[in-house]
Motif scaffolding. Structure first.
Motif, PDB file in Angstrom:
ATOM      1  N   THR A  83       0.896  -1.156  -0.031  1.00 61.26           N
ATOM      2  CA  THR A  83      -0.297  -0.412  -0.510  1.00 61.26           C
ATOM      3  C   THR A  83       1.043   0.751   0.148  1.00 61.26           C
ATOM      4  OG1 THR A  83      -0.215   0.429   2.497  1.00 61.26           O
ATOM      5  CG2 THR A  83      -2.128  -1.522   1.435  1.00 61.26           C
TER       6      THR A  83
ATOM      7  N   MET B 155      -1.124   0.980  -5.506  1.00 63.19           N
ATOM      8  CA  MET B 155      -1.478  -0.171  -4.556  1.00 63.19           C
ATOM      9  C   MET B 155      -0.750  -1.035  -5.441  1.00 63.19           C
ATOM     10  SD  MET B 155      -4.084   0.132  -1.663  1.00 63.19           S
ATOM     11  CE  MET B 155      -5.404  -0.313  -2.682  1.00 63.19           C
TER      12      MET B 155
ATOM     13  N   THR C 263      -7.977  -1.197   4.830  1.00 61.84           N
ATOM     14  CA  THR C 263      -7.586  -1.251   3.136  1.00 61.84           C
ATOM     15  C   THR C 263      -7.053  -2.819   3.852  1.00 61.84           C
ATOM     16  OG1 THR C 263      -6.922   0.395   2.597  1.00 61.84           O
ATOM     17  CG2 THR C 263      -6.103  -1.607   1.512  1.00 61.84           C
TER      18      THR C 263
END
Length: 283
Positions: free
Chosen positions: A180, A194, A221
């Motif tokens: 990320t 990402m 996430t």
């Protein structure tokens, strides 16, 4: 899908399990949260109240779940911030027990160590535990670019550097890596990316870079990507779905002027986000 999520809890705001559980429930998963701390708020405020649980507390709760047969059909174990090495040991013991009950279960670890802006903010013993024992035990990890470099002893900046660092960490154990907050120097202005690597493939997705920091966004996430991937086995699809949901959550939070994630108000973003972002295969 039944998920065991071993993370922190806060009453005010959304980090750890207080960020991960609701989005997972909203997309239809059964989540069993196990708390590592029970705080009033996240520590970024500088002061907080509430207790830390011990590793034995965590083991006891997980054992109690197992006594009811609750680990037999767990498909996914999630872990995030680890405040002490005793918690890390308890998480590893819990993962081992889950895999005894269901060898097909996936362990997804968000190796929370720090960021490029703040540096490493966990104790040295936790750094060593995550790098040397937790990451090798994981099937899937979700580091940011800084954490990937810390774990591998590299300084990934370009896409090639980042892929090389991912290959190093995959050699130690995890088969799937989501990176990320990828900020390569040659990316288009005001974007962030990402990157996921699985098998012999690698995919990248790009979204606008929103100008603020939201505590808990990494927890959301990691939870969404891990569950999407466990459900479909398709890394590119999981990447695209996660990027769309998290971007909408962050945009809603920025528009609200709130310091805390607009987690509940953004619930439709987890099911049917308004925008989509296509991934691109780069290997």
């Amino acid at each position: 899908m039944r998920i065991l999520s071993i993370q922190s809890s806060v009453s005010y705001g959304h980090v750890g399990n207080s960020a991960a559980v609701f989005p997972l429930q909203r997309i239809g998963h059964e989540v069993m949260p196990v708390y590592t701390v029970v705080f009033s708020n996240h520590t970024g405020y500088g002061s907080w109240r509430g207790p830390l649980l011990s590793g034995d507390d965590v083991r006891g709760i997980v054992q109690g779940i197992d006594d009811r047969g609750g680990l037999d059909d767990v498909d996914l174990v999630l872990s995030g911030y680890q405040g002490g090495d005793d918690i890390g040991d308890a998480i590893l013991d819990s993962v081992a027990l889950v895999k005894q009950r269901n060898p097909g279960a996936l362990y997804a670890c968000d190796p929370v160590l720090g960021s490029a802006a703040s540096g490493c903010f966990v104790a040295p013993e936790v750094q060593q535990l995550i790098r040397d024992r937790v990451v090798p035990a994981a099937d899937l990890i979700t580091p940011n670019q800084f954490e990937l470099g810390f774990i591998t002893g590299t300084d990934p900046l370009s896409i090639d550097d980042t892929l090389a660092s991912v290959d190093l960490v995959r050699d130690s154990g995890p088969s799937t890596v989501l990176v990320t907050s990828v900020l390569r120097p040659d990316r288009p202005e005001d974007t962030i990316e990402m990157l996921v690597v699985h098998g012999d493939g690698a995919w990248i997705v790009q979204t606008p870079h929103l100008p603020f920091k939201a505590n808990g966004s990494g927890d959301v996430t990691a939870a969404l990507f891990s569950s999407h991937f466990r459900g479909s086995g398709d890394p590119a699809d999981a990447l695209e779905r996660t990027a769309a949901s998290v971007f909408e959550l962050l945009q809603n939070t920025l528009d609200s002027g709130s310091r805390e994630l607009r987690l509940i108000e953004s619930q439709e973003a987890y099911v049917a986000p308004q925008r989509s972002f296509a991934s691109r295969r780069i290997r």
